[in-house]
Design a protein around this motif. Sequence first.
Motif, PDB file in Angstrom:
ATOM      1  N   ASN A  39      87.721  30.798  33.442  1.00  0.00           N
ATOM      2  CA  ASN A  39      88.212  31.817  33.015  1.00  0.00           C
ATOM      3  C   ASN A  39      87.557  32.872  33.957  1.00  0.00           C
ATOM      4  O   ASN A  39      88.075  34.065  34.247  1.00  0.00           O
ATOM      5  CB  ASN A  39      87.986  32.062  31.659  1.00  0.00           C
ATOM      6  CG  ASN A  39      89.097  31.334  30.918  1.00  0.00           C
ATOM      7  OD1 ASN A  39      90.220  30.728  31.123  1.00  0.00           O
ATOM      8  ND2 ASN A  39      88.522  30.688  29.806  1.00  0.00           N
ATOM      9  N   LYS A  42      89.215  33.371  37.448  1.00  0.00           N
ATOM     10  CA  LYS A  42      90.406  34.121  37.266  1.00  0.00           C
ATOM     11  C   LYS A  42      90.373  35.498  37.187  1.00  0.00           C
ATOM     12  O   LYS A  42      90.927  36.371  37.712  1.00  0.00           O
ATOM     13  CB  LYS A  42      91.217  33.547  36.128  1.00  0.00           C
ATOM     14  CG  LYS A  42      91.757  32.041  36.545  1.00  0.00           C
ATOM     15  CD  LYS A  42      92.105  31.438  35.238  1.00  0.00           C
ATOM     16  CE  LYS A  42      93.673  31.992  34.963  1.00  0.00           C
ATOM     17  NZ  LYS A  42      94.221  31.558  33.791  1.00  0.00           N
ATOM     18  N   ARG A  43      88.922  35.926  36.406  1.00  0.00           N
ATOM     19  CA  ARG A  43      88.766  37.433  36.265  1.00  0.00           C
ATOM     20  C   ARG A  43      88.375  38.012  37.634  1.00  0.00           C
ATOM     21  O   ARG A  43      88.673  39.241  38.016  1.00  0.00           O
ATOM     22  CB  ARG A  43      87.705  37.690  34.996  1.00  0.00           C
ATOM     23  CG  ARG A  43      88.274  37.368  33.723  1.00  0.00           C
ATOM     24  CD  ARG A  43      87.287  37.834  32.750  1.00  0.00           C
ATOM     25  NE  ARG A  43      85.953  37.167  32.766  1.00  0.00           N
ATOM     26  CZ  ARG A  43      85.805  36.282  31.950  1.00  0.00           C
ATOM     27  NH1 ARG A  43      86.750  35.845  31.152  1.00  0.00           N
ATOM     28  NH2 ARG A  43      84.612  35.570  32.053  1.00  0.00           N
ATOM     29  N   ARG A  46      91.622  39.074  39.362  1.00  0.00           N
ATOM     30  CA  ARG A  46      92.641  39.659  38.497  1.00  0.00           C
ATOM     31  C   ARG A  46      93.371  40.692  39.125  1.00  0.00           C
ATOM     32  O   ARG A  46      94.411  41.189  38.769  1.00  0.00           O
ATOM     33  CB  ARG A  46      92.259  40.014  37.265  1.00  0.00           C
ATOM     34  CG  ARG A  46      91.132  41.098  37.261  1.00  0.00           C
ATOM     35  CD  ARG A  46      90.697  41.329  35.696  1.00  0.00           C
ATOM     36  NE  ARG A  46      89.793  42.419  35.751  1.00  0.00           N
ATOM     37  CZ  ARG A  46      88.421  42.325  35.769  1.00  0.00           C
ATOM     38  NH1 ARG A  46      87.970  40.891  35.934  1.00  0.00           N
ATOM     39  NH2 ARG A  46      87.622  43.316  35.789  1.00  0.00           N
ATOM     40  N   GLN A  47      92.499  41.512  40.271  1.00  0.00           N
ATOM     41  CA  GLN A  47      93.219  42.543  40.668  1.00  0.00           C
ATOM     42  C   GLN A  47      93.823  42.253  42.140  1.00  0.00           C
ATOM     43  O   GLN A  47      94.593  43.046  42.751  1.00  0.00           O
ATOM     44  CB  GLN A  47      91.969  43.593  41.232  1.00  0.00           C
ATOM     45  CG  GLN A  47      91.612  44.333  39.808  1.00  0.00           C
ATOM     46  CD  GLN A  47      90.605  45.488  40.127  1.00  0.00           C
ATOM     47  OE1 GLN A  47      90.176  45.390  41.095  1.00  0.00           O
ATOM     48  NE2 GLN A  47      90.124  46.198  38.939  1.00  0.00           N
ATOM     49  N   ASN A  49      96.422  40.093  44.401  1.00  0.00           N
ATOM     50  CA  ASN A  49      97.831  39.503  44.103  1.00  0.00           C
ATOM     51  C   ASN A  49      98.021  38.087  44.733  1.00  0.00           C
ATOM     52  O   ASN A  49      98.772  37.734  45.603  1.00  0.00           O
ATOM     53  CB  ASN A  49      98.759  40.421  45.254  1.00  0.00           C
ATOM     54  CG  ASN A  49     100.260  40.293  44.658  1.00  0.00           C
ATOM     55  OD1 ASN A  49     100.358  39.806  43.701  1.00  0.00           O
ATOM     56  ND2 ASN A  49     101.074  40.748  45.455  1.00  0.00           N
TER      57      ASN A  49
END
Length: 745
Positions: A39, A42-43, A46-47, A49
């Motif tokens: 997690n 993934k953060r 997150r911005q 693409n």
Amino acid sequence: MSQYSSLFTAGESGDSEQPVETSSGYHILLVDDEPNVLNALKRVFRQENYHIMTAGSGEEALKVMDGSVFQLIISDFNMPVMNGGELLRRVKKQHPETIRIMLTGHADTDAVMSAIKEGAVYKFILKPWNDDDLRVTVSLALEQHDLIQRNKILQKQNEKRAKEISELSKLAVSNRSQLAIMLHKCNLLNDKQVQELYKIQQAKKIPTIRILLDKEWVAEKKIRDILKKDLLVDEVSLAEFQVDSAISSLIPRSFCERQLVLPLKQENRRLLLAMADPMDMGLIDDLRFTVGLEIQAVMANAADIQDKITEVYGDEDINFDDLETLISSTDPFEAIEIILDDDDDLTLEDLLHGSDEPPAIRLVNAIILEAIRYQASDIHIHPRTNSVVVRYRTDGILSDKIQIPHSLHMSLVSRIKVMAELDITERRRPQDGRITVKTPMRIIDLRISTLPTINGEKIVMRLLDRNSSIHEVNQLGLETEDFNRVVNVIKKPQGIILATGPTGSGKTTTLYSLLQHNATADKNYVTIEDPVEYYLDMAGQVMVKDKVGLSFATVLRAILRQDPDVVLLGEIRDIETAEVAFNAALTGHLVFSTLHTNSAVATIARLLDLGLKPYIVSTALEAIIAQRLVRKICEVCRAPVAIRDEDLHQLGPVFKNDNLQTFEGTGCKQCNHTGYSGRIGIYEILVPGTDLKNMIAAGANIGELTQAATQQGMSSILQDAYKKVDSGQTTIYEVLRVLGPQVIE
């Protein structure tokens, strides 16, 4: 000197006809057995693409990758069942185009070995990571992926174009040359030869002139003489022409090489074209149509045309085309393997610090592999004001080979220091280290030395090939009388034999040849070296390691308790080593060793200067071989030359002989146009007799010893050089380079 920096930088890679990937198309797989870590990863993105997928184990990751294409995988190392190292090794095998990054929270050497030994990892990232650093690392990794894909596209395009040009060049063989008919009329070709020539042309599409040269039916000079006399065809000297790149681009290189033609210059609408066969009117017509210019054909020697093609279009041998891992392989560093000693206690940070730039990895590998290909003995990485130059020493001569930008110097030095296990943070003091590299065919030991200079750290690497064979004594270049003396001496059961000369004069090579000569299984052979330069199965070889207290003297004392018969001691450096070596020679052992002195007699003075007693030297010393290495004249292009008086004057009375013959190499492909190929030794052999040993024990000076040695029959090294020059083995210039001008008395 060529510019190779574009092969190693990850900047603009040229204009590809189509983009390899867009940022929105990148697929990344995250693998970790801890959901919280996944997690968090993934953060981080997150911005961005990216298309992110996750897996909780190595097995799950492999299943996910079987159904999708991923540009990048980030895996934790410490996972149950299948750790990250094993996972990435399998990913490399099954999905070689995927860039692999490993996360690890502890200094695990296994993780390092996975990266360095097997090329399974693009980069390590330590936990806890910095989010910005991780994003930058992933971005660089994806750029690397794009670069590899572009290189593959370019490679395919080049292969396609090369194939097209090759096919066109075959079609361009017009079979309209009148050369064979003319030679037949001149009674230089018979009917059967003409029929065979046309038959070969029809079957293989080979130009007439090539068939004639291959068959050697008519001498090329004879052909040119006829063309010049009967047809008034102009002959040119290609060395006088400087061909502009715009002119050379009119005709492809492959076409020029196949047809033995070369465009020289353009005047108005007329192209001056050098041809080996100016009677090939079909070829002239085809080229007139292709380039849109009138063709003025002149003739030149076929070999000269080929050499000029290499000069104009570039030497295809001096590039990295054969090192596919540099530009086209998914893993550019997998052609070279770094071997680390198992007993070294290294941390992950020590090994990885500063080595995270893939261009630096490719560059170091390329430099080493190119040095191996050139059979270089040393590599010099020399930072200069405007660039960093890589220089290779081949046959004792340094030459500039690769020029790289200063921007790569720091990462290059860091990579080499990591490989040699040196302190990369220390840039103000010299350091020494070792690297063992393994290519698909050879194992090379490199001795590394760093030196801080005003332009940055200079690195010198000495290459020692484990696969190099030991020369036979009769291959060293000893004259018959000296050969008999040496062979007789090495049959003795005890005493010391010294090879002397400056660094790089072939002393160790000579000693190993003597050691191996008449070697039998009923003797115990031991060597002590720093480092081991040749590998001999029948000998116990010990490498000195001063850091752990394994000095020459310490190891030699230990070896004498190993019941040796023959001992090879790499070098006598101090009084402690000298005393142990000479005592070993006095107590029933045959000892071979080296010393840095300029002549055989000077060796005796050097031993006494170290502190040895004169009677010990006189009793134990059996032979001194003073030597140098000179380059051999290339046997393919060797030719006699006139003697210059000023050169003879510099070499003194020994060379003042009216019967002296001198030769030089004119330069050919075999010797890379240097005129030299390989090296040979010049020697001064001193085997002290009873009178000379008595003089040594009595403390005679160098002058007295030299006079006595000469009366005993010793030939000086200059006299041996004279014989090598007179027999056409080397040149006067080589003797002057190695020995220097001699004092005229």
